[in-house]
Design an enzyme around this catalytic site. Structure first.
Site, PDB file in Angstrom:
ATOM      1  NE  ARG A 160      -2.716   1.182   3.570  1.00 50.30           N
ATOM      2  CZ  ARG A 160      -3.652   1.306   4.525  1.00 50.30           C
ATOM      3  NH1 ARG A 160      -4.940   1.431   4.188  1.00 50.30           N
ATOM      4  NH2 ARG A 160      -3.314   1.274   5.796  1.00 50.30           N
ATOM      5  CG  ASP A 220      -4.401   2.923  11.285  1.00 48.25           C
ATOM      6  OD1 ASP A 220      -5.351   3.679  11.617  1.00 48.25           O
ATOM      7  OD2 ASP A 220      -4.490   2.114  10.344  1.00 48.25           O
TER       8      ASP A 220
END
Length: 543
Positions: free
Chosen positions: A171, A451
Protein backbone atom coordinates in the site's frame (compact mmCIF):
# COMPACT_ATOMS: atom_id res chain seq x y z
CA UNK A 1 14.80 -5.98 -10.90
CA UNK A 2 17.20 -3.39 -12.35
CA UNK A 3 17.01 -1.64 -15.68
CA UNK A 4 20.50 -0.93 -17.00
CA UNK A 5 19.11 1.33 -19.72
CA UNK A 6 15.87 3.26 -19.17
CA UNK A 7 13.29 2.92 -21.93
CA UNK A 8 12.43 5.80 -24.25
CA UNK A 9 9.46 6.57 -21.97
CA UNK A 10 11.81 7.25 -19.06
CA UNK A 11 15.02 8.61 -20.59
CA UNK A 12 13.94 12.19 -21.26
CA UNK A 13 12.47 12.87 -17.81
CA UNK A 14 14.28 15.09 -15.33
CA UNK A 15 16.04 13.05 -12.66
CA UNK A 16 14.70 14.01 -9.20
CA UNK A 17 17.05 15.41 -6.56
CA UNK A 18 17.30 13.59 -3.21
CA UNK A 19 17.77 15.94 -0.26
CA UNK A 20 18.76 13.40 2.39
CA UNK A 21 21.14 10.52 2.78
CA UNK A 22 19.79 7.51 4.70
CA UNK A 23 20.79 3.84 5.00
CA UNK A 24 19.83 1.71 2.01
CA UNK A 25 19.52 4.71 -0.28
CA UNK A 26 22.23 3.64 -2.72
CA UNK A 27 20.43 0.36 -3.34
CA UNK A 28 16.92 1.81 -3.61
CA UNK A 29 17.41 5.23 -5.20
CA UNK A 30 19.56 4.14 -8.11
CA UNK A 31 19.89 6.56 -11.05
CA UNK A 32 17.59 4.35 -13.12
CA UNK A 33 14.96 4.16 -10.35
CA UNK A 34 15.06 7.93 -9.92
CA UNK A 35 14.63 8.36 -13.67
CA UNK A 36 11.51 6.21 -13.44
CA UNK A 37 10.15 8.31 -10.57
CA UNK A 38 10.96 11.44 -12.55
CA UNK A 39 9.05 10.10 -15.56
CA UNK A 40 5.99 9.31 -13.43
CA UNK A 41 6.09 12.75 -11.82
CA UNK A 42 6.57 14.56 -15.13
CA UNK A 43 3.71 12.72 -16.80
CA UNK A 44 1.20 12.65 -13.94
CA UNK A 45 2.13 15.44 -11.51
CA UNK A 46 -0.12 18.10 -13.03
CA UNK A 47 -3.03 15.68 -13.36
CA UNK A 48 -2.67 14.81 -9.70
CA UNK A 49 -2.65 18.47 -8.70
CA UNK A 50 -5.85 19.01 -10.67
CA UNK A 51 -7.50 16.08 -8.88
CA UNK A 52 -6.56 17.55 -5.49
CA UNK A 53 -8.10 20.87 -6.50
CA UNK A 54 -11.23 19.00 -7.59
CA UNK A 55 -11.42 17.48 -4.09
CA UNK A 56 -11.39 20.97 -2.58
CA UNK A 57 -14.08 22.26 -4.94
CA UNK A 58 -16.34 19.31 -4.16
CA UNK A 59 -15.85 19.80 -0.42
CA UNK A 60 -16.88 23.42 -0.84
CA UNK A 61 -20.15 22.22 -2.37
CA UNK A 62 -20.72 19.85 0.56
CA UNK A 63 -19.97 22.69 2.98
CA UNK A 64 -22.57 24.81 1.17
CA UNK A 65 -25.26 22.20 1.90
CA UNK A 66 -25.06 19.67 -0.93
CA UNK A 67 -25.06 15.99 0.04
CA UNK A 68 -23.20 13.14 -1.70
CA UNK A 69 -25.35 11.27 -4.23
CA UNK A 70 -25.06 8.78 -7.08
CA UNK A 71 -23.79 10.44 -10.26
CA UNK A 72 -26.38 10.97 -12.96
CA UNK A 73 -23.79 10.94 -15.75
CA UNK A 74 -22.60 7.42 -14.87
CA UNK A 75 -25.99 5.73 -14.58
CA UNK A 76 -25.24 3.46 -17.54
CA UNK A 77 -22.09 2.15 -15.84
CA UNK A 78 -23.96 1.33 -12.64
CA UNK A 79 -26.76 -0.42 -14.53
CA UNK A 80 -24.54 -2.13 -17.11
CA UNK A 81 -23.97 -5.88 -17.23
CA UNK A 82 -20.18 -6.08 -17.23
CA UNK A 83 -17.39 -7.57 -15.13
CA UNK A 84 -13.79 -6.77 -14.35
CA UNK A 85 -10.91 -8.85 -15.68
CA UNK A 86 -10.35 -12.18 -13.88
CA UNK A 87 -8.56 -12.19 -10.55
CA UNK A 88 -5.09 -13.82 -10.77
CA UNK A 89 -4.56 -17.24 -9.12
CA UNK A 90 -2.45 -15.83 -6.28
CA UNK A 91 -5.41 -13.71 -5.14
CA UNK A 92 -8.23 -16.22 -5.51
CA UNK A 93 -8.24 -17.02 -1.77
CA UNK A 94 -7.86 -13.94 0.42
CA UNK A 95 -9.92 -15.08 3.39
CA UNK A 96 -7.54 -13.59 5.96
CA UNK A 97 -5.13 -10.74 5.30
CA UNK A 98 -2.75 -9.32 7.89
CA UNK A 99 -1.60 -5.71 7.70
CA UNK A 100 1.37 -3.97 9.20
CA UNK A 101 4.24 -1.52 8.79
CA UNK A 102 7.22 -2.05 6.53
CA UNK A 103 9.61 -2.70 9.42
CA UNK A 104 11.75 -5.79 8.73
CA UNK A 105 10.99 -8.02 11.73
CA UNK A 106 7.26 -7.25 11.64
CA UNK A 107 7.17 -8.01 7.91
CA UNK A 108 8.74 -11.43 8.48
CA UNK A 109 6.32 -12.24 11.29
CA UNK A 110 3.36 -11.16 9.16
CA UNK A 111 4.50 -13.13 6.11
CA UNK A 112 4.94 -16.21 8.33
CA UNK A 113 1.64 -15.70 10.20
CA UNK A 114 -0.46 -18.17 8.20
CA UNK A 115 -2.51 -15.39 6.61
CA UNK A 116 -3.22 -15.69 2.90
CA UNK A 117 -2.05 -12.13 2.21
CA UNK A 118 0.18 -9.58 3.94
CA UNK A 119 -0.34 -5.90 3.20
CA UNK A 120 2.98 -4.09 3.54
CA UNK A 121 1.82 -0.64 4.52
CA UNK A 122 3.76 2.46 3.55
CA UNK A 123 0.68 4.47 4.51
CA UNK A 124 -1.29 4.62 7.77
CA UNK A 125 0.65 1.91 9.63
CA UNK A 126 4.06 3.52 8.95
CA UNK A 127 5.35 6.93 9.93
CA UNK A 128 6.60 8.48 6.65
CA UNK A 129 10.07 9.34 7.92
CA UNK A 130 12.44 9.10 4.98
CA UNK A 131 14.70 6.42 6.48
CA UNK A 132 11.63 4.28 7.24
CA UNK A 133 10.28 4.64 3.70
CA UNK A 134 13.63 3.70 2.13
CA UNK A 135 14.17 0.80 4.52
CA UNK A 136 10.69 -0.45 3.63
CA UNK A 137 11.56 -0.44 -0.06
CA UNK A 138 14.77 -2.36 0.63
CA UNK A 139 12.79 -4.90 2.66
CA UNK A 140 10.42 -5.37 -0.28
CA UNK A 141 13.36 -6.01 -2.61
CA UNK A 142 14.69 -8.63 -0.20
CA UNK A 143 11.26 -10.28 -0.05
CA UNK A 144 11.14 -10.51 -3.84
CA UNK A 145 14.64 -11.96 -3.95
CA UNK A 146 13.92 -14.41 -1.12
CA UNK A 147 16.55 -12.93 1.20
CA UNK A 148 14.39 -11.11 3.75
CA UNK A 149 15.92 -11.93 7.15
CA UNK A 150 16.59 -10.29 10.51
CA UNK A 151 18.91 -11.09 13.41
CA UNK A 152 17.76 -9.24 16.52
CA UNK A 153 20.84 -7.80 18.28
CA UNK A 154 18.89 -7.39 21.54
CA UNK A 155 17.59 -10.95 21.87
CA UNK A 156 19.87 -12.88 19.52
CA UNK A 157 16.79 -14.32 17.84
CA UNK A 158 16.97 -15.02 14.10
CA UNK A 159 13.96 -14.28 11.89
CA UNK A 160 13.68 -16.06 8.55
CA UNK A 161 10.89 -16.55 6.03
CA UNK A 162 9.05 -19.86 6.00
CA UNK A 163 9.05 -21.94 2.86
CA UNK A 164 5.42 -20.91 2.34
CA UNK A 165 4.45 -17.31 3.12
CA UNK A 166 1.59 -14.94 2.59
CA UNK A 167 1.31 -13.13 -0.74
CA UNK A 168 2.46 -9.53 -0.39
CA UNK A 169 0.36 -6.54 -1.40
CA UNK A 170 1.93 -3.09 -1.06
CA UNK A 171 0.00 0.00 0.00
CA UNK A 172 1.63 3.26 -1.13
CA UNK A 173 0.84 6.55 0.54
CA UNK A 174 -2.27 8.51 -0.44
CA UNK A 175 -2.56 10.82 -3.43
CA UNK A 176 -2.69 13.89 -1.18
CA UNK A 177 0.77 13.29 0.29
CA UNK A 178 4.16 14.53 -0.92
CA UNK A 179 7.63 13.08 -0.39
CA UNK A 180 9.38 16.22 0.82
CA UNK A 181 12.85 14.69 0.56
CA UNK A 182 12.77 14.13 -3.20
CA UNK A 183 12.40 17.13 -5.50
CA UNK A 184 11.52 17.24 -9.19
CA UNK A 185 11.08 20.48 -11.14
CA UNK A 186 11.37 22.46 -7.93
CA UNK A 187 8.54 20.61 -6.17
CA UNK A 188 8.28 17.61 -3.87
CA UNK A 189 7.33 14.46 -5.77
CA UNK A 190 4.06 12.69 -5.10
CA UNK A 191 4.48 10.23 -2.22
CA UNK A 192 2.03 7.85 -3.90
CA UNK A 193 4.01 7.81 -7.16
CA UNK A 194 7.28 7.57 -5.23
CA UNK A 195 6.20 4.52 -3.20
CA UNK A 196 4.48 2.77 -6.09
CA UNK A 197 7.17 3.62 -8.62
CA UNK A 198 10.09 2.39 -6.54
CA UNK A 199 8.36 -0.86 -5.67
CA UNK A 200 7.30 -1.59 -9.24
CA UNK A 201 10.68 -0.64 -10.71
CA UNK A 202 12.67 -2.91 -8.40
CA UNK A 203 10.22 -5.79 -8.07
CA UNK A 204 7.64 -5.71 -10.85
CA UNK A 205 9.20 -8.11 -13.34
CA UNK A 206 10.40 -10.68 -10.79
CA UNK A 207 7.00 -10.75 -9.04
CA UNK A 208 5.19 -11.12 -12.36
CA UNK A 209 7.45 -13.98 -13.45
CA UNK A 210 6.56 -15.97 -10.32
CA UNK A 211 2.87 -15.01 -10.27
CA UNK A 212 3.23 -13.16 -6.96
CA UNK A 213 2.38 -9.68 -8.21
CA UNK A 214 2.87 -6.86 -8.53
CA UNK A 215 -0.16 -6.19 -6.31
CA UNK A 216 -1.22 -2.94 -4.63
CA UNK A 217 -3.78 -1.49 -2.26
CA UNK A 218 -4.89 2.02 -3.25
CA UNK A 219 -5.83 4.24 -0.28
CA UNK A 220 -8.10 7.24 0.21
CA UNK A 221 -9.50 7.42 -3.33
CA UNK A 222 -12.46 9.83 -3.44
CA UNK A 223 -13.78 9.47 -6.98
CA UNK A 224 -13.74 7.40 -10.16
CA UNK A 225 -11.60 10.11 -11.75
CA UNK A 226 -8.90 9.33 -9.20
CA UNK A 227 -9.29 5.64 -10.07
CA UNK A 228 -8.87 6.59 -13.73
CA UNK A 229 -5.67 8.41 -12.76
CA UNK A 230 -4.27 5.25 -11.16
CA UNK A 231 -5.27 3.21 -14.19
CA UNK A 232 -3.36 5.58 -16.45
CA UNK A 233 -0.34 5.31 -14.14
CA UNK A 234 -0.52 1.51 -14.31
CA UNK A 235 -0.76 1.45 -18.11
CA UNK A 236 2.21 3.80 -18.48
CA UNK A 237 4.33 2.04 -15.85
CA UNK A 238 3.71 -1.43 -17.29
CA UNK A 239 4.78 -0.36 -20.74
CA UNK A 240 7.80 1.52 -19.41
CA UNK A 241 9.29 -1.49 -17.60
CA UNK A 242 8.09 -4.14 -20.02
CA UNK A 243 5.15 -5.80 -18.28
CA UNK A 244 2.18 -7.15 -20.24
CA UNK A 245 -1.01 -5.07 -20.07
CA UNK A 246 -3.14 -5.91 -17.05
CA UNK A 247 -0.27 -7.40 -15.02
CA UNK A 248 -0.65 -4.96 -12.14
CA UNK A 249 -3.59 -5.77 -9.88
CA UNK A 250 -4.97 -3.34 -7.33
CA UNK A 251 -7.49 -3.49 -4.53
CA UNK A 252 -9.16 -0.16 -3.78
CA UNK A 253 -9.94 0.82 -0.22
CA UNK A 254 -13.39 2.36 -0.09
CA UNK A 255 -12.55 4.54 2.89
CA UNK A 256 -14.03 7.89 1.88
CA UNK A 257 -17.69 8.83 1.84
CA UNK A 258 -17.68 10.19 -1.74
CA UNK A 259 -16.14 6.95 -3.03
CA UNK A 260 -19.00 4.91 -1.55
CA UNK A 261 -21.31 6.54 -4.10
CA UNK A 262 -18.93 5.69 -6.99
CA UNK A 263 -17.99 2.05 -6.36
CA UNK A 264 -19.21 0.75 -9.73
CA UNK A 265 -17.47 3.61 -11.50
CA UNK A 266 -14.20 3.00 -9.65
CA UNK A 267 -14.27 -0.67 -10.64
CA UNK A 268 -15.09 0.33 -14.24
CA UNK A 269 -12.12 2.68 -14.51
CA UNK A 270 -9.75 -0.01 -13.16
CA UNK A 271 -11.53 -2.99 -14.74
CA UNK A 272 -8.34 -4.39 -16.33
CA UNK A 273 -6.36 -3.99 -13.10
CA UNK A 274 -8.74 -4.39 -10.18
CA UNK A 275 -8.86 -7.37 -7.82
CA UNK A 276 -11.29 -6.12 -5.19
CA UNK A 277 -12.67 -3.40 -2.95
CA UNK A 278 -12.04 -3.16 0.79
CA UNK A 279 -14.08 -1.71 3.65
CA UNK A 280 -11.57 0.71 5.16
CA UNK A 281 -13.90 1.36 8.05
CA UNK A 282 -11.79 3.63 10.26
CA UNK A 283 -10.83 6.09 7.54
CA UNK A 284 -14.44 5.86 6.33
CA UNK A 285 -15.75 7.10 9.69
CA UNK A 286 -13.24 9.94 9.56
CA UNK A 287 -14.26 10.77 6.00
CA UNK A 288 -17.94 10.84 7.00
CA UNK A 289 -17.15 13.46 9.65
CA UNK A 290 -14.91 15.45 7.31
CA UNK A 291 -17.21 15.37 4.27
CA UNK A 292 -20.28 16.36 6.30
CA UNK A 293 -18.41 18.71 8.63
CA UNK A 294 -20.83 21.59 7.96
CA UNK A 295 -23.97 19.49 8.52
CA UNK A 296 -25.13 19.75 12.14
CA UNK A 297 -27.58 16.87 11.69
CA UNK A 298 -24.73 14.41 10.95
CA UNK A 299 -22.88 14.61 14.28
CA UNK A 300 -21.68 11.19 15.47
CA UNK A 301 -21.67 9.84 19.05
CA UNK A 302 -18.69 8.34 20.87
CA UNK A 303 -16.51 6.33 18.52
CA UNK A 304 -17.25 3.12 20.47
CA UNK A 305 -20.92 3.48 19.50
CA UNK A 306 -20.19 3.86 15.76
CA UNK A 307 -20.35 0.16 14.88
CA UNK A 308 -20.49 -1.70 11.58
CA UNK A 309 -23.90 -3.27 12.17
CA UNK A 310 -25.91 -0.05 12.04
CA UNK A 311 -26.66 3.14 10.11
CA UNK A 312 -24.33 4.38 7.36
CA UNK A 313 -21.63 1.78 8.07
CA UNK A 314 -23.95 -1.20 7.63
CA UNK A 315 -25.30 0.22 4.35
CA UNK A 316 -21.81 0.94 3.04
CA UNK A 317 -20.59 -2.60 3.76
CA UNK A 318 -23.67 -4.13 2.10
CA UNK A 319 -23.23 -1.97 -0.99
CA UNK A 320 -19.58 -2.91 -1.28
CA UNK A 321 -20.40 -6.64 -1.26
CA UNK A 322 -23.18 -6.14 -3.81
CA UNK A 323 -21.00 -4.17 -6.23
CA UNK A 324 -17.98 -6.48 -5.93
CA UNK A 325 -19.90 -9.68 -6.52
CA UNK A 326 -21.77 -8.22 -9.45
CA UNK A 327 -18.45 -7.24 -11.03
CA UNK A 328 -16.64 -10.51 -10.25
CA UNK A 329 -14.09 -9.24 -7.72
CA UNK A 330 -13.38 -9.71 -4.01
CA UNK A 331 -15.30 -7.83 -1.33
CA UNK A 332 -12.80 -7.50 1.50
CA UNK A 333 -13.84 -6.82 5.08
CA UNK A 334 -12.15 -4.35 7.36
CA UNK A 335 -9.93 -4.23 10.40
CA UNK A 336 -10.98 -5.16 13.92
CA UNK A 337 -9.06 -2.85 16.25
CA UNK A 338 -9.06 -5.37 19.13
CA UNK A 339 -5.68 -7.02 19.78
CA UNK A 340 -4.44 -9.70 22.22
CA UNK A 341 -3.71 -8.46 25.75
CA UNK A 342 -0.62 -10.00 27.34
CA UNK A 343 -0.93 -11.10 30.95
CA UNK A 344 -4.69 -10.56 31.17
CA UNK A 345 -6.60 -13.71 30.29
CA UNK A 346 -10.03 -12.12 30.72
CA UNK A 347 -9.21 -9.14 28.51
CA UNK A 348 -7.58 -11.43 25.97
CA UNK A 349 -10.66 -13.65 25.80
CA UNK A 350 -12.87 -10.58 25.38
CA UNK A 351 -10.69 -9.30 22.54
CA UNK A 352 -10.81 -12.65 20.74
CA UNK A 353 -14.59 -12.80 21.17
CA UNK A 354 -15.00 -9.33 19.65
CA UNK A 355 -12.87 -10.31 16.67
CA UNK A 356 -14.85 -13.53 16.14
CA UNK A 357 -18.15 -11.66 16.21
CA UNK A 358 -16.88 -9.04 13.78
CA UNK A 359 -15.56 -11.64 11.33
CA UNK A 360 -18.78 -13.66 11.55
CA UNK A 361 -20.72 -10.53 10.63
CA UNK A 362 -18.47 -9.98 7.63
CA UNK A 363 -18.53 -13.50 6.22
CA UNK A 364 -22.30 -13.73 6.74
CA UNK A 365 -22.78 -10.46 4.91
CA UNK A 366 -20.86 -11.88 1.96
CA UNK A 367 -17.30 -10.66 2.34
CA UNK A 368 -14.65 -12.84 0.70
CA UNK A 369 -11.94 -12.04 3.22
CA UNK A 370 -11.00 -9.85 6.14
CA UNK A 371 -8.17 -7.98 7.86
CA UNK A 372 -6.36 -8.54 11.14
CA UNK A 373 -3.54 -6.53 12.70
CA UNK A 374 -1.80 -9.18 14.83
CA UNK A 375 -0.46 -12.68 14.00
CA UNK A 376 -2.32 -14.19 16.97
CA UNK A 377 -5.62 -13.15 15.37
CA UNK A 378 -4.97 -14.93 12.07
CA UNK A 379 -6.21 -18.34 13.32
CA UNK A 380 -9.21 -16.66 15.00
CA UNK A 381 -10.36 -15.04 11.78
CA UNK A 382 -9.38 -18.08 9.70
CA UNK A 383 -11.53 -20.37 11.85
CA UNK A 384 -14.61 -18.19 11.26
CA UNK A 385 -14.11 -17.92 7.50
CA UNK A 386 -13.23 -21.62 7.11
CA UNK A 387 -16.45 -22.60 8.89
CA UNK A 388 -18.73 -20.23 6.98
CA UNK A 389 -17.01 -20.07 3.57
CA UNK A 390 -15.83 -23.52 2.42
CA UNK A 391 -14.70 -22.29 -1.01
CA UNK A 392 -11.83 -19.86 -1.69
CA UNK A 393 -14.31 -16.97 -1.89
CA UNK A 394 -18.04 -16.33 -2.32
CA UNK A 395 -17.94 -13.99 -5.29
CA UNK A 396 -20.56 -16.09 -7.06
CA UNK A 397 -23.05 -15.38 -4.28
CA UNK A 398 -25.01 -12.37 -5.59
CA UNK A 399 -26.53 -9.67 -3.44
CA UNK A 400 -28.65 -7.95 -6.09
CA UNK A 401 -31.75 -7.93 -3.89
CA UNK A 402 -30.21 -5.23 -1.73
CA UNK A 403 -31.27 -1.71 -2.68
CA UNK A 404 -29.08 0.94 -1.08
CA UNK A 405 -30.61 4.41 -1.32
CA UNK A 406 -28.38 7.49 -0.95
CA UNK A 407 -29.84 8.45 2.44
CA UNK A 408 -28.95 4.99 3.77
CA UNK A 409 -25.28 5.78 3.10
CA UNK A 410 -25.64 9.04 5.03
CA UNK A 411 -27.69 7.97 8.05
CA UNK A 412 -25.75 8.87 11.21
CA UNK A 413 -25.43 6.55 14.18
CA UNK A 414 -27.59 7.46 17.15
CA UNK A 415 -26.08 7.49 20.62
CA UNK A 416 -24.53 9.65 23.30
CA UNK A 417 -21.42 11.76 23.58
CA UNK A 418 -19.78 11.26 26.94
CA UNK A 419 -16.93 12.82 28.85
CA UNK A 420 -15.26 9.40 28.81
CA UNK A 421 -15.45 9.40 25.00
CA UNK A 422 -14.13 12.95 24.91
CA UNK A 423 -11.13 12.17 27.12
CA UNK A 424 -10.46 8.96 25.17
CA UNK A 425 -10.33 10.89 21.89
CA UNK A 426 -7.83 13.35 23.37
CA UNK A 427 -5.69 10.54 24.76
CA UNK A 428 -5.71 8.49 21.54
CA UNK A 429 -4.93 11.49 19.32
CA UNK A 430 -2.02 12.70 21.44
CA UNK A 431 -0.59 9.24 22.17
CA UNK A 432 -0.79 8.19 18.54
CA UNK A 433 0.69 11.39 17.10
CA UNK A 434 3.56 11.26 19.61
CA UNK A 435 4.32 7.70 18.52
CA UNK A 436 4.02 8.73 14.86
CA UNK A 437 6.50 11.58 15.39
CA UNK A 438 8.80 9.00 17.00
CA UNK A 439 8.65 6.81 13.89
CA UNK A 440 5.92 4.30 14.80
CA UNK A 441 2.79 4.09 12.66
CA UNK A 442 0.81 1.23 14.25
CA UNK A 443 0.48 1.65 17.99
CA UNK A 444 -1.39 -0.33 20.69
CA UNK A 445 -3.36 2.13 22.85
CA UNK A 446 -5.93 1.06 25.47
CA UNK A 447 -5.81 -2.53 24.12
CA UNK A 448 -6.71 -1.41 20.59
CA UNK A 449 -4.41 -1.17 17.56
CA UNK A 450 -4.48 2.45 16.49
CA UNK A 451 -3.13 3.91 13.27
CA UNK A 452 -3.39 7.27 11.51
CA UNK A 453 -7.06 6.68 10.66
CA UNK A 454 -8.17 6.25 14.26
CA UNK A 455 -6.19 9.33 15.30
CA UNK A 456 -7.99 11.23 12.53
CA UNK A 457 -11.38 10.11 13.88
CA UNK A 458 -10.42 11.23 17.39
CA UNK A 459 -9.36 14.76 16.48
CA UNK A 460 -12.18 15.17 13.93
CA UNK A 461 -14.78 14.28 16.55
CA UNK A 462 -13.32 16.89 18.90
CA UNK A 463 -13.73 19.49 16.17
CA UNK A 464 -17.24 18.31 15.19
CA UNK A 465 -18.55 18.27 18.75
CA UNK A 466 -17.19 21.76 19.41
CA UNK A 467 -18.30 23.22 16.07
CA UNK A 468 -21.90 22.08 16.43
CA UNK A 469 -22.26 22.48 20.18
CA UNK A 470 -23.05 18.82 20.74
CA UNK A 471 -24.25 17.99 24.28
CA UNK A 472 -21.68 15.99 26.25
CA UNK A 473 -22.80 13.86 29.18
CA UNK A 474 -20.66 14.37 32.31
CA UNK A 475 -21.08 13.36 35.96
CA UNK A 476 -22.02 16.96 36.69
CA UNK A 477 -24.59 17.17 33.91
CA UNK A 478 -24.62 18.23 30.28
CA UNK A 479 -21.83 20.42 28.88
CA UNK A 480 -20.73 21.82 25.53
CA UNK A 481 -17.13 21.60 24.44
CA UNK A 482 -15.32 24.91 24.00
CA UNK A 483 -11.64 25.84 23.52
CA UNK A 484 -11.08 26.50 27.23
CA UNK A 485 -12.47 23.15 28.38
CA UNK A 486 -10.53 21.37 25.63
CA UNK A 487 -7.33 23.11 26.76
CA UNK A 488 -7.99 21.97 30.35
CA UNK A 489 -8.50 18.38 29.25
CA UNK A 490 -5.39 18.42 27.07
CA UNK A 491 -3.37 19.82 29.97
CA UNK A 492 -4.73 17.10 32.25
CA UNK A 493 -3.63 14.50 29.67
CA UNK A 494 -0.16 16.05 29.56
CA UNK A 495 0.07 15.85 33.36
CA UNK A 496 -0.88 12.16 33.23
CA UNK A 497 1.78 11.48 30.59
CA UNK A 498 4.41 13.39 32.60
CA UNK A 499 3.51 11.37 35.69
CA UNK A 500 3.93 8.14 33.74
CA UNK A 501 7.08 8.96 31.76
CA UNK A 502 8.78 11.81 33.59
CA UNK A 503 10.09 14.99 31.91
CA UNK A 504 12.78 13.15 29.92
CA UNK A 505 10.40 10.59 28.46
CA UNK A 506 7.84 13.29 27.75
CA UNK A 507 10.37 15.35 25.80
CA UNK A 508 11.89 12.40 23.93
CA UNK A 509 8.41 11.17 23.02
CA UNK A 510 7.47 14.45 21.26
CA UNK A 511 4.28 14.77 23.35
CA UNK A 512 4.36 18.57 23.42
CA UNK A 513 4.35 18.75 19.62
CA UNK A 514 1.61 16.12 19.42
CA UNK A 515 -0.60 17.98 21.92
CA UNK A 516 -0.12 21.26 20.05
CA UNK A 517 -1.05 19.70 16.69
CA UNK A 518 -4.18 18.09 18.16
CA UNK A 519 -5.30 21.31 19.86
CA UNK A 520 -4.77 23.40 16.73
CA UNK A 521 -6.66 20.89 14.57
CA UNK A 522 -9.59 20.66 17.00
CA UNK A 523 -10.00 24.43 17.33
CA UNK A 524 -9.42 25.38 13.67
CA UNK A 525 -12.14 27.43 11.99
CA UNK A 526 -12.38 24.81 9.25
CA UNK A 527 -11.70 21.13 9.92
CA UNK A 528 -8.23 20.38 8.45
CA UNK A 529 -8.30 17.76 5.71
CA UNK A 530 -5.57 15.60 7.28
CA UNK A 531 -3.82 15.98 10.62
CA UNK A 532 -0.83 14.12 9.20
CA UNK A 533 -0.11 17.08 6.86
CA UNK A 534 1.06 19.49 9.60
CA UNK A 535 2.47 16.54 11.54
CA UNK A 536 4.60 15.55 8.53
CA UNK A 537 6.25 18.97 8.59
CA UNK A 538 7.22 18.39 12.22
CA UNK A 539 8.34 14.82 11.48
CA UNK A 540 10.56 16.02 8.65
CA UNK A 541 12.11 18.67 10.87
CA UNK A 542 12.85 16.06 13.56
CA UNK A 543 14.42 13.60 11.12
Amino acid sequence: MNLATPSHMIRNAERPVVLRDVPGQARVLTPEALDFIGALQARFGQKLNALMVARERRQERFDAGKLPDYLEETTDIRRGLWQAAPVPPALIDRRVEITGPVERKMMINALNSGAKVFMADFEDASAPRFDIMIAGQENCIDYTQGTLAFDDPKTGKAYRLNEETAVMIVRPRGLHMAEANVISGGYAVSAALFDFGLHLFHNGRALAETGRGPFYYLPKIESHREARFWNEVFVFAQEAIGLPAGTIKATVLIETLPAAFEMDEIVWELRDHIAGLNCGRWDYIFSYIKTLRAHAGRVLPDRAQVTMDRAFLASYAARLVKVCHRRGIHAMGGMSAAIPVKGDDAANAEAFARVRADKLREVTLGHDGTWVAHPDLVPVAMEVFDAEMPGPNQIRKPRQEWRIEPEMLLQPHQGTITEVGLVTNISVAIEYLAAWLSGRGAVPIHNLMEDAATAEISRAQLWQWMKHGAPIQTDAGERRLNPDWLAELIQAEIVRILGRLGPGGFHRGHYASAARIVQEAATAETLPAFITTPAYQVLNALD
